[in-house]
Design an enzyme around this catalytic site. Structure first.
Site, short mmCIF file in Angstrom:
data_model
loop_
_atom_site.label_atom_id
_atom_site.label_comp_id
_atom_site.label_asym_id
_atom_site.label_seq_id
_atom_site.Cartn_x
_atom_site.Cartn_y
_atom_site.Cartn_z
N ARG A 161 0.81 -1.21 0.00
CA ARG A 161 0.00 0.00 0.00
C ARG A 161 0.85 1.27 0.00
NH1 ARG A 161 -2.01 -3.80 -0.97
NH2 ARG A 161 -3.92 -4.74 -0.20
N SER A 247 -10.98 0.56 3.02
CA SER A 247 -10.30 0.18 4.26
C SER A 247 -9.61 1.42 4.84
CB SER A 247 -9.26 -0.91 3.98
OG SER A 247 -9.89 -2.09 3.53
N GLU A 363 -4.98 4.38 5.81
CA GLU A 363 -4.71 4.12 4.40
C GLU A 363 -5.09 5.30 3.50
OE1 GLU A 363 -5.98 0.84 1.00
OE2 GLU A 363 -5.61 0.18 3.06
#
Length: 371
Positions: A161, A247, A363
């Site tokens: 990520r 998320s 995130e």
């Protein structure tokens, strides 16, 4: 005046001082360079699916990428299809296009909201597949030089990520090039290809196959969309759990030693080991590299739930809540503010840190707000 809440899936964020939505590659480059040449702050936004913007909005120039287009060519090799995608193309349209043609490599990334240009920034991933396994290069407008250049995927520092684009490399992703497979055992053509080997247990179970098996790409895409829908991770205006930024926390990566101190039933997945840092005198022979301690990826959702945060949880009087389908998502129940979202996220961080000693990292990109 357009608010950034209208341009984001979470639905929070105040007004943009100035907004441009260039629809062609030439306009995108021209307008971006013009904005960069001014003394005002600037913000690039795509589908708005991975961003939390402050209630005060953004006092500067906002460029919303709206370029579209996909072209494919053929090369020799295991992945003979080269698919070039403009940054403003909706990501799931890219996956659908690949699947319709029987090409594999991004099929498990079905249903991820947002635009293609944002995909390399986060190195998007899901169900055992990451963009890094298919990304060849990007066309990148460099903020420092004002020049358009091709940057190979190997130069982007792609990780879990993250990428150099997220860690300080300033500029604009104009387009990306993907390498996709076209399995000859099933013939080329529409819906003819097999997926890449399945690498995620939940997905294998949903398809009633084993890890490592391959299925038609269309079947895998359908299974992923069903799994994401059950978690409220598909954009659907009719679903109250869809008003989110996906998320909200990444799965933390810790050392194996730290992970041993967690409850035995805490989910964990080994990752590549660290290389031990070595300091050598000049002219010395380079010895065998000693591997460092193994790293372990934990489940952020498990940590959140075990810290006492249940699905649907909300702080008193707040219009931000944990999704009723999945504890990793924070949703806007209607009229929530960015401040309420951040307050809930901070509360979750505090509970998990107090219970397990793990500091969850957000995130989404945070604009004008801090955690």
């Amino acid at each position: 005046m357009t608010t950034l809440a209208e341009l984001t899936t979470l639905g929070v964020g105040g007004p943009a001082a100035r907004l441009a939505q260039p629809a062609s590659r030439a306009e995108l480059i021209e307008q971006t360079l013009a904005v960069w040449g001014s003394p005002e702050d600037w913000l690039l936004i795509g589908g708005g699916s991975n961003v939390v913007v402050a209630d005060e909005g953004f006092d500067g120039d906002v460029i919303r990428v709206a370029t579209r287009g996909m072209t494919s060519t053929r090369v020799e090799g295991a992945r003979p299809v080269r698919l070039t995608v403009e940054a403003g193309e909706p990501w799931d349209d890219v996956v659908a296009h690949a699947v319709e043609n029987g090409w594999s490599g991004i099929e498990a990334l079905s249903g991820i909201p947002g635009l293609a240009g944002a995909a390399p920034v986060q190195n998007i991933g899901a169900y055992g597949q990451e963009l890094s396994s298919s990304l060849v290069a990007i066309d990148f407008l460099d903020f420092d030089t004002g020049k358009l250049r091709r940057v190979a995927a190997s130069e982007l520092g792609l990780g879990y990520r993250t990428s150099s684009l997220k860690r300080g490399l300033l500029g604009l992703v104009v387009s990306l090039e993907l390498a996709l497979a076209d399995d000859p055992s099933t013939g080329s053509g529409r819906r003819g290809g097999l997926s890449q080997p399945i690498a995620y247990a939940q997905l294998a179970s949903a398809l009633n196959v084993r890890i490592g098996d391959r299925v038609p790409v269309s079947e895998l895409r359908a299974a992923v969309l069903e799994l994401r829908g059950a978690k409220g991770m598909l954009w659907d205006p009719a679903d109250p759990d869809a008003a989110s930024a996906g998320s909200f926390f990444t799965n933390p990566v810790v050392t194996e030693t730290f992970a041993r101190g967690l409850p035995a039933d805490a989910p964990r997945w080994p990752t590549a080991p660290e290389e031990a840092a070595r300091v050598l005198p000049l002219g010395a022979d380079i010895p065998h590299i000693v591997r460092g301690e193994y790293l372990v990826k934990l489940s952020a959702a498990w940590l959140i739930e075990r810290a006492g945060i249940t699905r649907g949880f909300a702080l008193p009087g707040s219009r931000a809540a944990v999704s009723s389908k999945h504890t990793l998502a924070i949703v806007n129940r209607g009229g929530a503010t960015a401040a309420e979202v951040v307050q809930l996220a901070g509360y979750i961080q505090t509970r998990v840190l107090a219970e397990f000693g793990v500091n969850l990292q957000p995130e989404p990109v945070l604009v004008g707000v801090q955690l």
